[in-house]
Structures are given as C-alpha cells and as structure tokens.
Design a protein around this motif. Structure first.
Motif, PDB file in Angstrom:
ATOM      1  N   MET A   1      12.354  30.165 -36.363  1.00  0.00           N
ATOM      2  CA  MET A   1      10.888  30.407 -35.786  1.00  0.00           C
ATOM      3  C   MET A   1      10.407  31.574 -36.877  1.00  0.00           C
ATOM      4  O   MET A   1      11.050  32.463 -36.808  1.00  0.00           O
ATOM      5  N   ALA A   2       9.202  31.555 -37.464  1.00  0.00           N
ATOM      6  CA  ALA A   2       8.567  32.534 -38.097  1.00  0.00           C
ATOM      7  C   ALA A   2       8.091  33.778 -37.256  1.00  0.00           C
ATOM      8  O   ALA A   2       7.664  33.771 -36.075  1.00  0.00           O
ATOM      9  N   VAL A   3       8.147  35.036 -38.030  1.00  0.00           N
ATOM     10  CA  VAL A   3       7.782  36.047 -37.429  1.00  0.00           C
ATOM     11  C   VAL A   3       6.458  35.950 -37.110  1.00  0.00           C
ATOM     12  O   VAL A   3       5.697  35.726 -37.980  1.00  0.00           O
ATOM     13  N   GLU A   4       5.966  36.534 -35.771  1.00  0.00           N
ATOM     14  CA  GLU A   4       4.478  36.269 -35.573  1.00  0.00           C
ATOM     15  C   GLU A   4       4.020  37.901 -35.018  1.00  0.00           C
ATOM     16  O   GLU A   4       4.350  38.203 -33.680  1.00  0.00           O
ATOM     17  N   LEU A   5       3.708  38.500 -35.852  1.00  0.00           N
ATOM     18  CA  LEU A   5       3.271  40.097 -35.306  1.00  0.00           C
ATOM     19  C   LEU A   5       1.759  40.177 -35.774  1.00  0.00           C
ATOM     20  O   LEU A   5       1.311  39.748 -36.363  1.00  0.00           O
ATOM     21  N   ASP A   6       1.064  41.171 -34.914  1.00  0.00           N
ATOM     22  CA  ASP A   6      -0.006  41.327 -35.174  1.00  0.00           C
ATOM     23  C   ASP A   6      -0.526  41.699 -36.607  1.00  0.00           C
ATOM     24  O   ASP A   6       0.300  42.631 -37.005  1.00  0.00           O
ATOM     25  N   PRO A   7      -1.668  41.306 -37.150  1.00  0.00           N
ATOM     26  CA  PRO A   7      -1.773  41.470 -38.474  1.00  0.00           C
ATOM     27  C   PRO A   7      -2.118  43.188 -38.717  1.00  0.00           C
ATOM     28  O   PRO A   7      -1.621  43.553 -39.816  1.00  0.00           O
ATOM     29  N   GLN A   8      -2.601  43.781 -37.886  1.00  0.00           N
ATOM     30  CA  GLN A   8      -2.759  45.275 -37.906  1.00  0.00           C
ATOM     31  C   GLN A   8      -1.647  46.052 -37.917  1.00  0.00           C
ATOM     32  O   GLN A   8      -1.294  46.920 -38.537  1.00  0.00           O
ATOM     33  N   LEU A   9      -0.323  45.580 -37.095  1.00  0.00           N
ATOM     34  CA  LEU A   9       0.973  45.856 -37.228  1.00  0.00           C
ATOM     35  C   LEU A   9       1.520  46.066 -38.364  1.00  0.00           C
ATOM     36  O   LEU A   9       2.177  46.675 -39.049  1.00  0.00           O
ATOM     37  N   MET A  10       1.371  44.736 -39.064  1.00  0.00           N
ATOM     38  CA  MET A  10       1.995  44.282 -40.183  1.00  0.00           C
ATOM     39  C   MET A  10       1.481  45.186 -41.288  1.00  0.00           C
ATOM     40  O   MET A  10       2.061  45.692 -42.186  1.00  0.00           O
ATOM     41  N   ASP A  11       0.170  45.750 -41.203  1.00  0.00           N
ATOM     42  CA  ASP A  11      -0.563  46.568 -42.190  1.00  0.00           C
ATOM     43  C   ASP A  11       0.285  47.862 -42.304  1.00  0.00           C
ATOM     44  O   ASP A  11      -0.020  48.580 -43.278  1.00  0.00           O
TER      45      ASP A  11
END
Length: 73
Positions: A1-11
C-alpha cells in the motif's frame, strides 16, 4: 500500500538528520512501500498506521550503504 499523507504535511516533513532534506513517498525500488525516503541521505522512515516514524534510530539504511556494509563482513 502506498503512503497517503496530506500534501501539505509532505511539504513540511524533512529528514531528521543534520541536512534536513525533503522526504518522498516510497523507495527508489518500490514506490508503493509504506516508507518515506530522504532525498539526500537515502534513509527510509517507516509509516506505521499512517504516522511517519521520523527517528534516526528507527530509520532503514539506504540500499547502497546496506550492501557495502555487508561486503566487509
């Protein structure tokens, strides 16, 4: 399963080592791995139940250094 984190968090997430480089989801060999990989040092940080474990003691060594450290054994 791929990591699915909020894009703002990834930034804002970064490697906890001294260089503080950005992280990317997956690994170079497995983009669907539940790991965040440092774009500078290559360490992998597991994502457990949707929470990144950003501890250097828990990090997975980069693939290239893991193979070279075993070569001297």
């Amino acid at each position: 399963m791929a990591v699915e984190l909020d894009p703002q968090l990834m930034d804002i997430l970064a490697c906890p080592s001294d260089d503080h480089a950005p992280l990317r989801a997956g690994t170079p060999t497995d983009p669907d791995a539940d790991v965040l990989t440092c774009t500078s040092c290559g360490r992998g940080f597991p994502v457990v139940d949707g929470i990144p474990v950003l501890l250097l003691d828990e990090a997975i060594p980069p693939a290239d250094s893991a193979s070279t450290s075993r070569a001297g054994d």
